[in-house]
Scaffold this motif. Sequence first.
Motif, PDB file in Angstrom:
ATOM      1  N   GLY A 454       0.807  -1.215   0.000  1.00  0.00           N
ATOM      2  CA  GLY A 454       0.000   0.000   0.000  1.00  0.00           C
ATOM      3  C   GLY A 454       0.839   1.263   0.000  1.00  0.00           C
ATOM      4  N   LEU A 455       1.928   1.262   0.773  1.00  0.00           N
ATOM      5  CA  LEU A 455       2.777   2.455   0.818  1.00  0.00           C
ATOM      6  C   LEU A 455       3.521   2.661  -0.498  1.00  0.00           C
ATOM      7  CD1 LEU A 455       4.330   2.276   4.410  1.00  0.00           C
ATOM      8  CD2 LEU A 455       2.462   3.726   3.603  1.00  0.00           C
ATOM      9  N   ALA A 456       4.007   1.573  -1.094  1.00  0.00           N
ATOM     10  CA  ALA A 456       4.680   1.685  -2.397  1.00  0.00           C
ATOM     11  C   ALA A 456       3.710   2.217  -3.441  1.00  0.00           C
ATOM     12  CB  ALA A 456       5.239   0.331  -2.815  1.00  0.00           C
ATOM     13  N   GLY A 457       2.471   1.746  -3.380  1.00  0.00           N
ATOM     14  CA  GLY A 457       1.456   2.242  -4.301  1.00  0.00           C
ATOM     15  C   GLY A 457       1.145   3.711  -4.079  1.00  0.00           C
ATOM     16  N   THR A 458       1.169   4.151  -2.833  1.00  0.00           N
ATOM     17  CA  THR A 458       0.884   5.544  -2.527  1.00  0.00           C
ATOM     18  C   THR A 458       1.998   6.461  -3.020  1.00  0.00           C
ATOM     19  OG1 THR A 458      -0.552   5.063  -0.659  1.00  0.00           O
ATOM     20  CG2 THR A 458       0.553   7.198  -0.644  1.00  0.00           C
ATOM     21  N   LEU A 459       3.255   6.026  -2.883  1.00  0.00           N
ATOM     22  CA  LEU A 459       4.361   6.821  -3.410  1.00  0.00           C
ATOM     23  C   LEU A 459       4.217   6.990  -4.923  1.00  0.00           C
ATOM     24  CD1 LEU A 459       7.397   5.389  -1.395  1.00  0.00           C
ATOM     25  CD2 LEU A 459       6.138   7.509  -0.986  1.00  0.00           C
ATOM     26  N   ALA A 460       3.782   5.921  -5.589  1.00  0.00           N
ATOM     27  CA  ALA A 460       3.551   6.004  -7.035  1.00  0.00           C
ATOM     28  C   ALA A 460       2.361   6.910  -7.337  1.00  0.00           C
ATOM     29  CB  ALA A 460       3.313   4.601  -7.598  1.00  0.00           C
ATOM     30  N   TYR A 461       1.318   6.795  -6.534  1.00  0.00           N
ATOM     31  CA  TYR A 461       0.096   7.587  -6.752  1.00  0.00           C
ATOM     32  C   TYR A 461       0.367   9.080  -6.596  1.00  0.00           C
ATOM     33  CZ  TYR A 461      -4.828   8.965  -6.257  1.00  0.00           C
ATOM     34  OH  TYR A 461      -6.062   9.544  -6.413  1.00  0.00           O
ATOM     35  N   LYS A 462       1.207   9.426  -5.622  1.00  0.00           N
ATOM     36  CA  LYS A 462       1.502  10.847  -5.396  1.00  0.00           C
ATOM     37  C   LYS A 462       2.235  11.455  -6.579  1.00  0.00           C
ATOM     38  CE  LYS A 462       0.945  11.493  -0.591  1.00  0.00           C
ATOM     39  NZ  LYS A 462       1.217  12.437   0.473  1.00  0.00           N
ATOM     40  N   GLU A 463       2.969  10.633  -7.301  1.00  0.00           N
ATOM     41  CA  GLU A 463       3.704  11.129  -8.467  1.00  0.00           C
ATOM     42  C   GLU A 463       2.890  11.027  -9.744  1.00  0.00           C
ATOM     43  OE1 GLU A 463       7.782  10.000 -10.946  1.00  0.00           O
ATOM     44  OE2 GLU A 463       7.521   9.283  -8.888  1.00  0.00           O
ATOM     45  N   LEU A 464       2.129   9.939  -9.875  1.00  0.00           N
ATOM     46  CA  LEU A 464       1.483   9.633 -11.148  1.00  0.00           C
ATOM     47  C   LEU A 464      -0.032   9.782 -11.130  1.00  0.00           C
ATOM     48  CD1 LEU A 464       3.546   6.378 -11.825  1.00  0.00           C
ATOM     49  CD2 LEU A 464       3.971   8.635 -12.807  1.00  0.00           C
ATOM     50  N   GLY A 465      -0.618   9.948  -9.949  1.00  0.00           N
ATOM     51  CA  GLY A 465      -2.065   9.958  -9.871  1.00  0.00           C
ATOM     52  C   GLY A 465      -2.616   8.561 -10.109  1.00  0.00           C
ATOM     53  N   PRO A 466      -3.856   8.449 -10.550  1.00  0.00           N
ATOM     54  CA  PRO A 466      -4.473   7.131 -10.720  1.00  0.00           C
ATOM     55  C   PRO A 466      -4.030   6.402 -11.984  1.00  0.00           C
ATOM     56  CG  PRO A 466      -6.018   8.842 -11.357  1.00  0.00           C
ATOM     57  CD  PRO A 466      -4.799   9.543 -10.825  1.00  0.00           C
ATOM     58  N   HIS A 467      -2.912   6.826 -12.570  1.00  0.00           N
ATOM     59  CA  HIS A 467      -2.448   6.247 -13.830  1.00  0.00           C
ATOM     60  C   HIS A 467      -1.282   5.288 -13.609  1.00  0.00           C
ATOM     61  CE1 HIS A 467      -4.862   9.579 -15.175  1.00  0.00           C
ATOM     62  NE2 HIS A 467      -4.041  10.431 -14.580  1.00  0.00           N
ATOM     63  N   LEU A 468      -1.218   4.712 -12.427  1.00  0.00           N
ATOM     64  CA  LEU A 468      -0.075   3.853 -12.107  1.00  0.00           C
ATOM     65  C   LEU A 468      -0.301   2.426 -12.589  1.00  0.00           C
ATOM     66  CD1 LEU A 468      -0.946   1.961  -9.444  1.00  0.00           C
ATOM     67  CD2 LEU A 468      -0.661   4.135  -8.259  1.00  0.00           C
ATOM     68  N   THR A 469       0.783   1.674 -12.649  1.00  0.00           N
ATOM     69  CA  THR A 469       0.751   0.250 -12.994  1.00  0.00           C
ATOM     70  C   THR A 469       1.400  -0.537 -11.863  1.00  0.00           C
ATOM     71  OG1 THR A 469       2.929   0.245 -14.059  1.00  0.00           O
ATOM     72  CG2 THR A 469       1.033   0.846 -15.435  1.00  0.00           C
ATOM     73  N   ALA A 470       1.257  -1.848 -11.931  1.00  0.00           N
ATOM     74  CA  ALA A 470       1.882  -2.696 -10.917  1.00  0.00           C
ATOM     75  C   ALA A 470       3.401  -2.526 -10.912  1.00  0.00           C
ATOM     76  CB  ALA A 470       1.509  -4.152 -11.168  1.00  0.00           C
ATOM     77  N   SER A 471       3.993  -2.311 -12.078  1.00  0.00           N
ATOM     78  CA  SER A 471       5.442  -2.086 -12.151  1.00  0.00           C
ATOM     79  C   SER A 471       5.853  -0.816 -11.419  1.00  0.00           C
ATOM     80  CB  SER A 471       5.894  -2.012 -13.614  1.00  0.00           C
ATOM     81  OG  SER A 471       5.661  -3.230 -14.274  1.00  0.00           O
ATOM     82  N   ASP A 472       4.981   0.208 -11.443  1.00  0.00           N
ATOM     83  CA  ASP A 472       5.264   1.436 -10.697  1.00  0.00           C
ATOM     84  C   ASP A 472       5.310   1.145  -9.201  1.00  0.00           C
ATOM     85  OD1 ASP A 472       5.249   3.048 -13.036  1.00  0.00           O
ATOM     86  OD2 ASP A 472       3.057   3.148 -12.958  1.00  0.00           O
TER      87      ASP A 472
END
Length: 499
Positions: A454-472
């Motif tokens: 969840g935290l890794a996903g949030t770091l990606a979300y803060k940079e990319l918004g809802p356009h992230l992928t699992a690789s992000d």
Amino acid sequence: MISSSQMRALEINSEVFGVSTLQLMENAGRSVVEEIEKIMSVDDAKAVIFVGHGGKGGDGLVVARHLSDMGASVEVVTLGEIKHKDAIANFNAIEDMDYSIKLTKFDYNMKSLTADILVDAMLGTGVKGIIREPFASAISLFNSSKGFKVSIDVPSGIDPDSGDVLGDHVRPDLVVTFHDVKPGLLKHDFKVVVKKIGIPKEATVYVGPGDLLVNVKPREMRSRKGAGGRVLVVGGSATFSGAPALSALASLRTGADLVYVASPERTAEAISSYSPDLIALKLTGRNFNEANLKELENWIEKVNAVVFGPGLGLAEETLKATRPFVEMVMKMGKPLVLDADGLKIMKGSRLARNVVITPHPGEFKIFFGEDPREKERDRIQQVIEKAKECNCVVLLKGYMDVISNGESFKINKTGNPGMTAGGTGDTLTGIVATFLAQGIDPFMSAGLGAMVNGLAGTLAYKELGPHLTASDVISRIPKVLNDPINSFKEKIYKRVIIS
């Protein structure tokens, strides 16, 4: 009861939930004074506080301040440099109180003391190994001195978890311990009082950075290949190849040294092209089948944990081979993460204590035959019941991740709306598998996996918004592991109201 490592995790978690360790130290010291007051008048009493350089020493410094404020004549005997950040703050305050508190450095030539109150604030829950100087001599002096003796948390010289005597130990008239009883205290005939010091319930209920810091140990300089764990991911099919690759890459990024991905031959070829870091094992056939069981037996023996299910598919030959494979892994005693199609096929099964299943709500209904309950408190109780029923750890994914081993439960509230992207469940599986491979308890591995994902996903979300992928998500796992406290502070809170 609570172990020393569990207590340390709670203290760190408390800090990120807004209750600082300095506040906890203040509460701890004040609670010791409250217990002393129940036994004697402290006004005009003489008190000597033996202070070590850690957090327990800080508690003792708080005791000194409060006793002085209440009219006692206070002397603080220090045993070396104060090192704990909160203890330093309290020591600095006392240094400026030279009118009311006497500061003395421990001297080996000191003779037995006489005081109304003697407080042991020397060695706390972090003590390991045989007691060394100057603490050994200070403990001897403390015991030979006359006065009412109080130990803070655990008597110095006692292992807080095992109760082992680490040479000599303080022999107190009273032990004031915090939050809950330490297991080592039960091995001795001490008078013990437990005091609450303001640790919020959230620090216990939610998975936090403290849980990560006390369970995931730093890599030693002399570590050899495999020290971070070996993981086998079994999945993929003629149709799906991405899911097992994502689990494997997440496992590597979490710290596994070796990750093997076993997939049907054509699928394995595709997986090996994704990254040179992946070791792809080619299994006979287009889909997972009974012939693969013998092929995998030696690989299961080599690894510390197994993942089964990502991208597996539901072909007839796979349905026949799945139960024998899962039973083989359990018989060999290997920790297992059962996910996706794997848990669909194994629906209704009673598994093993070192198995973690990671269903989303739809898979939960398939496996257990009922939908997750709507109300948060009801859902938590349901997961506890189902974990007991299947004899394994259940990690129910969702807006509020609920983890249980059938006895205890944890909640993960990290995450963000972008985590609905396909593949983020596969990354979770790989993260959990690495923690299992590193020897962490399955219940804790599941909780840590949910939080880190969840935290890794949030770091990606803060940079990319809802356009992230699992690789992000995978690419940000190391940042979370390297700095879990600040990563946790960056999270987008799920406002979970348990009602």
